[in-house]
Scaffold this motif. Structure first.
Motif, mmCIF file in Angstrom:
data_model
loop_
_atom_site.group_PDB
_atom_site.id
_atom_site.type_symbol
_atom_site.label_atom_id
_atom_site.label_comp_id
_atom_site.label_asym_id
_atom_site.label_seq_id
_atom_site.Cartn_x
_atom_site.Cartn_y
_atom_site.Cartn_z
ATOM 1 N N LYS A 1 0.828 -1.284 -0.056
ATOM 2 C CA LYS A 1 0.048 0.248 -0.197
ATOM 3 C C LYS A 1 0.500 1.647 0.015
ATOM 4 C CE LYS A 1 -3.739 2.378 2.572
ATOM 5 N NZ LYS A 1 -4.932 1.893 3.897
ATOM 6 N N ASN B 1 1.942 1.441 -3.402
ATOM 7 C CA ASN B 1 1.320 2.315 -4.393
ATOM 8 C C ASN B 1 0.935 3.680 -3.939
ATOM 9 O OD1 ASN B 1 1.128 -0.011 -5.278
ATOM 10 N ND2 ASN B 1 -0.445 -0.857 -4.243
ATOM 11 N N ASP B 2 1.401 4.451 -3.211
ATOM 12 C CA ASP B 2 1.040 5.724 -3.361
ATOM 13 C C ASP B 2 2.246 6.421 -3.358
ATOM 14 O OD1 ASP B 2 -0.118 8.046 -1.754
ATOM 15 O OD2 ASP B 2 1.396 7.444 -0.449
ATOM 16 N N TRP B 3 3.382 5.822 -2.989
ATOM 17 C CA TRP B 3 4.711 6.690 -3.524
ATOM 18 C C TRP B 3 4.328 6.841 -5.405
ATOM 19 C CZ3 TRP B 3 8.902 4.221 -0.828
ATOM 20 C CH2 TRP B 3 9.056 4.344 1.049
ATOM 21 N N TYR B 4 3.911 5.168 -6.199
ATOM 22 C CA TYR B 4 4.194 5.004 -7.279
ATOM 23 C C TYR B 4 2.630 5.378 -8.068
ATOM 24 C CZ TYR B 4 8.843 4.062 -6.766
ATOM 25 O OH TYR B 4 10.488 3.571 -6.929
ATOM 26 N N GLN B 5 2.158 6.226 -7.939
ATOM 27 C CA GLN B 5 0.715 6.603 -8.144
ATOM 28 C C GLN B 5 0.404 6.381 -9.820
ATOM 29 O OE1 GLN B 5 -1.729 9.609 -6.070
ATOM 30 N NE2 GLN B 5 -0.258 9.056 -4.709
ATOM 31 N N LYS B 6 -0.033 6.019 -10.413
ATOM 32 C CA LYS B 6 -1.544 6.175 -11.904
ATOM 33 C C LYS B 6 0.509 5.350 -12.813
ATOM 34 C CE LYS B 6 -3.686 9.881 -10.970
ATOM 35 N NZ LYS B 6 -3.980 12.015 -10.495
ATOM 36 N N ARG C 1 2.525 3.063 -11.353
ATOM 37 C CA ARG C 1 1.948 1.500 -11.402
ATOM 38 C C ARG C 1 2.761 1.333 -12.163
ATOM 39 N NH1 ARG C 1 -2.332 1.160 -8.579
ATOM 40 N NH2 ARG C 1 -1.902 2.575 -6.674
ATOM 41 N N SER D 1 2.564 12.809 -8.516
ATOM 42 C CA SER D 1 1.849 11.269 -8.547
ATOM 43 C C SER D 1 2.945 10.301 -8.365
ATOM 44 C CB SER D 1 1.339 10.563 -9.213
ATOM 45 O OG SER D 1 2.252 10.770 -10.769
ATOM 46 N N ASN D 2 4.607 10.048 -8.645
ATOM 47 C CA ASN D 2 5.376 9.753 -8.919
ATOM 48 C C ASN D 2 6.483 10.081 -9.533
ATOM 49 O OD1 ASN D 2 5.935 8.148 -11.658
ATOM 50 N ND2 ASN D 2 3.735 8.344 -11.105
ATOM 51 N N ARG E 1 2.453 14.741 -14.688
ATOM 52 C CA ARG E 1 2.589 13.979 -12.740
ATOM 53 C C ARG E 1 2.908 15.224 -11.249
ATOM 54 N NH1 ARG E 1 7.284 12.224 -12.577
ATOM 55 N NH2 ARG E 1 8.383 12.753 -14.481
ATOM 56 N N GLN F 1 1.095 17.214 -8.551
ATOM 57 C CA GLN F 1 -0.397 17.381 -7.523
ATOM 58 C C GLN F 1 -0.122 18.951 -7.007
ATOM 59 O OE1 GLN F 1 0.660 13.676 -5.822
ATOM 60 N NE2 GLN F 1 -1.177 12.887 -6.774
#
Length: 758
Positions: free
Chosen positions: A529, A532-537, A540, A655-656, A666, A668
């Motif tokens: 989890k 996945n938060d570190w490598y969003q969108k 992945r 997002s990453n 990327r 935000q």
């Protein structure tokens, strides 16, 4: 008596004439240091005109920029003090004269300064919108014969560029100096007795005979070649470099000019120390302390064991690509401990960087994160010889071969080796003891580091600064050494696009490795989890495409809960490692009604308590962040005549950070935050606000009320120090003075190439 009077009168008149003549060392270089070096230094000096020394001035300018991310072939090196010995040799390399000594009318320097005086700006006004500033501006670099046409097309491009210019007295001094021959009476300083004694001791050690001694000296040189070295009890403004010289101790140093520090010198060579004689600029000033005690420590660390070496490896490309194999005979424990002893120095070398424009590295890291190190007793590369033997061949790094046609093939082979290493590491660590707090090194105040990125530059500081960041790194020896070699030793700022791309792509893998190392400290059922938060969108895709799977099975013994794992870890780490945390931070991590440091006056405490309201608030509800640059400096004037300086850093959220291009896609912006800290945390200030202490609550309130650019412009009008402010240079250089007052060895002229036109 009459003859005596005439003789005295003659001496007086002679003295008056000479007193009216400008001296380069006493009159001219101080002007350049005050008004020019902030832009004209290092590799990103416009037109390669470096005004930090007599050598740079007489070398002149060049039309070819050093930074070029598109060139298909490597560029010839033009390193000041290294690649040529005199003006004639620089002319052969394409540099052109800017002085025209004795011919002020033909002097390009004089013409540029005169153009700057012809186009003045209203005090503290914004620069014209069509005047390009910043590092993206394309240098034009006119030759003397091209200047008239250049001036007609670019009336605002005189020097100093886009900033308050020279005073009448400064301009007159330079003009008079040029008219009278532009004599350069520059005499470099030399080591004092205490420094010279230590230099001779270190040189004797580094040049000692024997294969074992030569191997250690080579490894040490490759790790210290970029350092500005100061000696214990030496002059605080004396710094030295280690170089490879044709000549031994006792003779004049003749530096061997190789493209990289680990290229074959081609001759018998000697390690020597030379003074850093140009003006110290903060962006390249990466200090390293030497002393008699450190020399004894280094001897014991590297030569105290019974290991042997029969010969020294060669200097070929494969030796450069894998320092783990090249220096395998030196105990890895000694190498890692040497780097841990001065961990801040080593992170500075590749985070703050020697190349002055670091986006090749910095766009692969988050805007703020904390760094921890694996304790040597729990680094399996050090403790398990069988694992070390299997891992070493997999730790090769790219960048030695720069064929563009084979870029993808080269990159693919190195990625496969790296991922094979990661799988091997995960498998071996899954059989080791579960990580606990003892696995995090806490040997000195350099054990905990904070990194702040400002787009294409970054800063490293001892201690854990700012609110708890999104990501953290845990660096072990293989990670730390690879990062240093990839971004410092093997990186060629003059290299072609293939070399630069390989460097950038591999550093992405290094960052991922540091993050995955840290994840082992987290609860096993929370790691995916967090990842996945570190490598969003799009991140992945990168997780699937380029990285290995992580270990979600082996449990951690830290006892951190699954919920809010990173924040809980951070809070416990702050308590556990309090003794080595060099920078407690109650401003950004305020947990009480007193958001300020201990020991401040009532007035200063009130200032920090007010400023604390700016930190850790997302931009979605704090609109001013959208208008603030990366690194603003707040200069607070106290009622007792003293002042304090705070860095107001904008932490951009992404997002990453896993791709070479498309950073804006990327980004935000609603998650951006601010960090505020009472130090100068950037070599490249973007703006200065000067505020009376009594006005700080009103300043903070004004920032909180900003809803659009018009509101922000009002804040700038009242408290901002624009490039055109009549006292701009006083405020700008006071930032360096603030550093000097607190850490004298770290002070240097800051860079203003990124100072914005707010």
């Amino acid at each position: 008596m009459k003859k005596w009077c005439f003789a005295v009168l003659g001496l007086v008149l002679s003295h008056c004439v000479s007193a009216n003549q400008s001296s380069y060392s006493q009159d001219i270089q101080p002007i350049f240091t005050q008004k020019c070096v902030a832009c004209h230094a290092c590799y990103d000096s416009p037109c390669q005109l470096n005004l930090g020394s007599a050598e740079g001035l007489t070398r002149g300018a060049h039309k070819l920029p050093i930074y070029n991310g598109r060139r298909t072939t490597a560029q010839a090196t033009t390193r000041l003090f290294v690649d040529a010995r005199n003006s004639e040799e620089w002319r052969e390399k394409g540099f052109f004269d800017v002085l025209a000594a004795g011919q002020a009318q033909a002097s390009l320097l004089a013409a540029m300064l005169e153009l700057g005086r012809q186009q003045s700006f209203a005090p503290n006004s914004r620069l014209p919108a069509d005047l390009q500033i910043g590092i993206a501006r394309k240098d034009q670099c006119p030759l003397p014969g091209e200047f008239a046409s250049f001036a007609q097309k670019n009336p605002h491009s005189g020097m100093p560029y886009g900033v308050t210019g020279l005073t009448d007295a400064e301009y007159a001094s330079i003009k008079q100096w040029l008219q009278t021959g532009a004599t350069v009476d520059w005499q470099p300083w030399s080591a004092n007795n205490l420094e010279q004694q230590q230099i001779e001791q270190w040189e004797a050690f580094l040049n000692a005979p024997g294969a074992r001694e030569n191997l250690v000296s080579r490894w040490l040189y490759e790790h210290l070649f970029i350092a500005h070295i100061n000696f214990e009890h030496g002059h605080e403004q004396h710094f030295f470099r280690i170089v490879r010289s044709y000549t031994p101790t006792g003779k004049k140093v003749k530096e061997i000019a190789t493209r990289r520090p680990n290229d074959d010198p081609g001759v018998k060579m000697y390690y020597r120390f030379v003074p850093v004689t140009d003006v110290i600029v903060h962006k390249t000033h990466i200090t390293y302390a030497m002393s008699v005690d450190k020399l004894e420590h280094v001897k014991a660390l590297f030569l105290g064991g019974d290991w042997r070496a029969d010969k020294v490896p060669d200097y070929g490309a494969f030796s450069r690509s894998n320092p783990f194999a090249t220096f395998a005979l030196i105990p890895a424990q000694a190498r890692y401990q040497f780097m841990l002893d001065d961990a801040e120095y080593f992170l500075r070398t590749f985070i703050r960087g020697p190349v002055c424009r670091g986006q090749i590295a910095t766009d692969v890291i988050r805007d703020n994160f904390w760094v921890f190190f694996q304790d040597p007793q729990h680094d399996i590369y050090l403790t398990d010889q069988a694992f070390q033997g299997k891992a070493t061949p997999l730790l090769e790094m790219p960048g030695q071969f720069d064929q563009i046609s084979n870029l993808l093939g080269l990159w693919g082979s190195y990625k496969e080796k790296r991922n094979a290493y990661e799988k091997l590491r995960i498998k071996r660590y899954s059989k080791a003891e579960r990580p606990d707090w003892s696995h995090i090194w806490s040997g000195n105040e350099q054990a905990l580091l904070s990194v702040f990125r400002q787009y294409d530059s970054a800063t490293v500081r001892k201690g854990l600064i700012g609110d708890v960041p999104q990501t953290m790194w845990l660096m072990d020896y293989p990670i730390l050494e690879r990062t240093y070699y990839q971004l410092v030793v093997n990186f060629d700022v003059y290299g072609n696009v293939a070399h630069q791309a390989q460097t950038r792509l591999y550093f992405d893998l290094i960052r991922n490795g540091s993050e995955v190392n840290f994840l082992r400290l987290m609860p096993h059922n929370a790691r995916q989890k967090i990842l996945n938060d570190w490598y969003q969108k799009s991140g992945r895709i990168k997780l699937w495409l380029d990285y290995t799977d992580i270990d979600n099975d082996t449990k951690s013994a830290l006892g951190v809960p699954k919920k809010n794992s990173i924040r809980v870890f951070a809070e416990r780490a702050l308590q556990r490692f309090d003794a080595v945390n060099a920078r407690p931070d109650p401003i950004n991590r305020c947990r009480s009604a007193h958001c300020y440091r201990e020991g401040l006056s009532t007035e200063a405490a009130a200032v920090e308590h007010s400023l604390a309201r700016l930190s850790s608030r997302p931009a979605a509800g704090f609109q001013v962040i959208n208008y603030l640059p990366e690194a603003s400096m707040l200069r607070i004037e106290l009622s007792n005549g003293e002042r304090e300086v705070y860095s107001l850093l904008r932490n951009r959220a992404h997002s990453n950070v896993a791709f070479m291009a498309g950073e804006s896609l990327r980004y935000q912006p609603g998650l951006d935050t601010l960090t505020i800290y009472p130090e100068v945390l950037s070599s490249y200030p973007n703006f200065i606000f000067n505020i009376l202490a009594a006005d700080v609550p009103r300043f903070v309130a004004a920032l909180e009320q900003v809803k659009d650019e018009t509101d922000f412009r009002k804040v700038v009008e009242e408290w901002g120090i624009r490039r055109t402010h009549p006292q701009f240079w006083r405020y700008f250089h006071d930032l360096s003075e603030h550093i000097r007052e607190r850490e004298p060895l770290e002070a240097g002229v800051l860079d203003m190439n990124r100072y914005e036109n707010l």
